[in-house]
Scaffold this motif. Sequence first.
Motif, PDB file in Angstrom:
ATOM      1  N   ILE A  65      50.631 -29.027  -3.747  1.00 17.10           N
ATOM      2  CA  ILE A  65      51.319 -28.256  -4.794  1.00 17.10           C
ATOM      3  C   ILE A  65      51.000 -28.827  -6.175  1.00 17.10           C
ATOM      4  CG2 ILE A  65      53.587 -27.631  -5.711  1.00 17.10           C
ATOM      5  CD1 ILE A  65      54.562 -27.439  -2.842  1.00 17.10           C
ATOM      6  N   TYR A  66      50.911 -30.145  -6.280  1.00 15.11           N
ATOM      7  CA  TYR A  66      50.561 -30.771  -7.560  1.00 15.11           C
ATOM      8  C   TYR A  66      49.176 -30.332  -8.024  1.00 15.11           C
ATOM      9  CZ  TYR A  66      48.958 -34.351 -10.796  1.00 15.11           C
ATOM     10  OH  TYR A  66      48.420 -35.008 -11.878  1.00 15.11           O
ATOM     11  N   LEU A  67      48.216 -30.327  -7.104  1.00 18.47           N
ATOM     12  CA  LEU A  67      46.854 -29.930  -7.474  1.00 18.47           C
ATOM     13  C   LEU A  67      46.814 -28.471  -7.929  1.00 18.47           C
ATOM     14  CD1 LEU A  67      44.813 -31.671  -4.640  1.00 18.47           C
ATOM     15  CD2 LEU A  67      45.055 -32.396  -7.016  1.00 18.47           C
ATOM     16  N   GLY A  68      47.626 -27.615  -7.271  1.00 19.99           N
ATOM     17  CA  GLY A  68      47.652 -26.216  -7.684  1.00 19.99           C
ATOM     18  C   GLY A  68      48.353 -26.018  -9.015  1.00 19.99           C
ATOM     19  N   PHE A  69      49.508 -26.662  -9.184  1.00 24.20           N
ATOM     20  CA  PHE A  69      50.274 -26.491 -10.429  1.00 24.20           C
ATOM     21  C   PHE A  69      49.606 -27.159 -11.616  1.00 24.20           C
ATOM     22  CE2 PHE A  69      54.820 -25.544  -8.741  1.00 24.20           C
ATOM     23  CZ  PHE A  69      54.317 -24.430  -8.077  1.00 24.20           C
ATOM     24  N   LYS A  70      48.785 -28.161 -11.351  1.00 26.46           N
ATOM     25  CA  LYS A  70      48.103 -28.850 -12.452  1.00 26.46           C
ATOM     26  C   LYS A  70      47.179 -27.898 -13.206  1.00 26.46           C
ATOM     27  CE  LYS A  70      45.398 -33.031 -13.407  1.00 26.46           C
ATOM     28  NZ  LYS A  70      44.670 -34.178 -12.785  1.00 26.46           N
TER      29      LYS A  70
ATOM     30  N   VAL B 131      53.185 -29.029 -13.641  1.00 24.68           N
ATOM     31  CA  VAL B 131      53.374 -30.094 -12.661  1.00 24.68           C
ATOM     32  C   VAL B 131      54.837 -30.524 -12.542  1.00 24.68           C
ATOM     33  CG1 VAL B 131      51.018 -30.981 -12.832  1.00 24.68           C
ATOM     34  CG2 VAL B 131      52.772 -31.794 -14.445  1.00 24.68           C
ATOM     35  N   ASN B 132      55.651 -30.268 -13.560  1.00 18.65           N
ATOM     36  CA  ASN B 132      57.065 -30.645 -13.471  1.00 18.65           C
ATOM     37  C   ASN B 132      57.840 -29.803 -12.452  1.00 18.65           C
ATOM     38  OD1 ASN B 132      56.980 -32.732 -15.360  1.00 18.65           O
ATOM     39  ND2 ASN B 132      57.270 -31.326 -17.074  1.00 18.65           N
ATOM     40  N   MET B 133      57.223 -28.722 -11.957  1.00 18.95           N
ATOM     41  CA  MET B 133      57.880 -27.884 -10.963  1.00 18.95           C
ATOM     42  C   MET B 133      57.521 -28.272  -9.539  1.00 18.95           C
ATOM     43  SD  MET B 133      59.799 -25.931 -12.637  1.00 18.95           S
ATOM     44  CE  MET B 133      60.271 -24.845 -11.324  1.00 18.95           C
ATOM     45  N   VAL B 134      56.724 -29.325  -9.373  1.00 22.10           N
ATOM     46  CA  VAL B 134      56.344 -29.756  -8.026  1.00 22.10           C
ATOM     47  C   VAL B 134      57.578 -30.151  -7.217  1.00 22.10           C
ATOM     48  CG1 VAL B 134      55.093 -31.489  -6.691  1.00 22.10           C
ATOM     49  CG2 VAL B 134      54.035 -30.478  -8.713  1.00 22.10           C
TER      50      VAL B 134
ATOM     51  N   VAL C 156      51.076 -40.148  -9.065  1.00 18.04           N
ATOM     52  CA  VAL C 156      50.517 -39.301 -10.129  1.00 18.04           C
ATOM     53  C   VAL C 156      51.270 -39.462 -11.447  1.00 18.04           C
ATOM     54  CG1 VAL C 156      49.613 -37.644  -8.468  1.00 18.04           C
ATOM     55  CG2 VAL C 156      51.884 -37.278  -9.433  1.00 18.04           C
ATOM     56  N   GLN C 157      52.277 -40.331 -11.473  1.00 20.21           N
ATOM     57  CA  GLN C 157      52.934 -40.753 -12.706  1.00 20.21           C
ATOM     58  C   GLN C 157      53.654 -39.616 -13.446  1.00 20.21           C
ATOM     59  OE1 GLN C 157      52.989 -44.120 -13.686  1.00 20.21           O
ATOM     60  NE2 GLN C 157      52.099 -44.390 -11.656  1.00 20.21           N
ATOM     61  N   LEU C 158      54.365 -38.756 -12.697  1.00 25.77           N
ATOM     62  CA  LEU C 158      55.221 -37.773 -13.357  1.00 25.77           C
ATOM     63  C   LEU C 158      56.508 -38.451 -13.810  1.00 25.77           C
ATOM     64  CD1 LEU C 158      54.894 -34.623 -11.041  1.00 25.77           C
ATOM     65  CD2 LEU C 158      53.533 -35.234 -13.050  1.00 25.77           C
ATOM     66  N   ASP C 159      57.186 -37.848 -14.769  1.00 27.59           N
ATOM     67  CA  ASP C 159      58.432 -38.421 -15.274  1.00 27.59           C
ATOM     68  C   ASP C 159      59.524 -38.324 -14.206  1.00 27.59           C
ATOM     69  OD1 ASP C 159      61.208 -38.000 -16.793  1.00 27.59           O
ATOM     70  OD2 ASP C 159      59.874 -39.166 -18.090  1.00 27.59           O
ATOM     71  N   GLU C 160      60.114 -39.459 -13.853  1.00 30.52           N
ATOM     72  CA  GLU C 160      61.091 -39.483 -12.763  1.00 30.52           C
ATOM     73  C   GLU C 160      62.358 -38.718 -13.119  1.00 30.52           C
ATOM     74  OE1 GLU C 160      63.258 -42.695  -9.760  1.00 30.52           O
ATOM     75  OE2 GLU C 160      62.110 -43.400 -11.503  1.00 30.52           O
ATOM     76  N   ALA C 161      62.839 -38.848 -14.357  1.00 31.92           N
ATOM     77  CA  ALA C 161      64.061 -38.146 -14.765  1.00 31.92           C
ATOM     78  C   ALA C 161      63.878 -36.637 -14.681  1.00 31.92           C
ATOM     79  CB  ALA C 161      64.459 -38.563 -16.175  1.00 31.92           C
ATOM     80  N   ILE C 162      62.721 -36.143 -15.148  1.00 33.28           N
ATOM     81  CA  ILE C 162      62.451 -34.706 -15.082  1.00 33.28           C
ATOM     82  C   ILE C 162      62.309 -34.257 -13.631  1.00 33.28           C
ATOM     83  CG2 ILE C 162      60.767 -32.920 -15.668  1.00 33.28           C
ATOM     84  CD1 ILE C 162      60.169 -34.421 -18.238  1.00 33.28           C
ATOM     85  N   PHE C 163      61.681 -35.088 -12.800  1.00 34.34           N
ATOM     86  CA  PHE C 163      61.506 -34.767 -11.381  1.00 34.34           C
ATOM     87  C   PHE C 163      62.854 -34.476 -10.725  1.00 34.34           C
ATOM     88  CE2 PHE C 163      61.412 -36.256  -6.961  1.00 34.34           C
ATOM     89  CZ  PHE C 163      60.356 -35.527  -6.447  1.00 34.34           C
TER      90      PHE C 163
END
Length: 278
Positions: A86-91, A96-99, A190-197
């Motif tokens: 899903i990350y590869l598709g949303f990127k 990517v914040n919607m993963v 992949v270093q997404l923001d944890e709070a947003i996740f």
Amino acid sequence: MSSQGLVQKAAFGISWIGASVIEFFRSFVEETGRIMLFFHESVRLIFAKPSRFPEIIKHMEFIGNQSIWIICLTGGFTGLALSMQIYLGFKMFNAVNMVGPVVALGITRELGPVLTGLIVAARAGGAMAARLGTMRVNEQIDALEVMGVNTKQYLISPRMVAAFICMPLLTAVFDFVAMMGSWFLCVKIVQLDEAIFWQKIRDMIEVKHINEGLIKGAVFGIFFALICTYRGFNTTGGAKGVGEATNQGVVQSMVMIIMLDYFLTNLIRLYYSLMGIS
């Protein structure tokens, strides 16, 4: 070949196909009826005396506790693999914040109960069918009946109750571990923001989504226990029959779980629509 001969061959082929279809549906209806009668009697005997509570606990330990390791292992890698795809598709769309929420919805509503059902049906359901089948061909079930034991109450009902109780719990474990796998990939790799996740997940996931998966898990538990115990209890043909009963029980349980998932999803959507739940 004359035209009359061709007509006769065509008529014979059509009649053979028709007879085969009729025989298939006749056998299917008869077998379904026998399974439903088996289910009705087994459920009725849950509340009969004497109490089989110790047997229920024993089978809960087998179905639940002994499945936790494989559920955790499968759940973790399912969360990792699904999140990566899903990350590869949303990127490509900078989304990517919607993963996190997409993975959470897919896990809690569909993949969690379905994969848990398939795994437990293969592990515990196959064992149920094999054990009961071995008892049948070794005449142990006949010996219990001669001793005055109600074999369905002693052998079938506790297994069905244990599967009904354990499957939602195992589904919840699968959901949790899968989300931990998703968190690990999204935040640590992949270093997404944890709070947003976590915030996106809280915004989109509701209790009804989790409950939907738990309800499906309970229904899957009843059906795989019913099919596997039915096959094992009615085994014939010695050791070969035990293998065939086990194979039929596992395969039919898996197919039934996938089919039921579709119908349950639509029934739950219909229920929400009738109740005005968005």
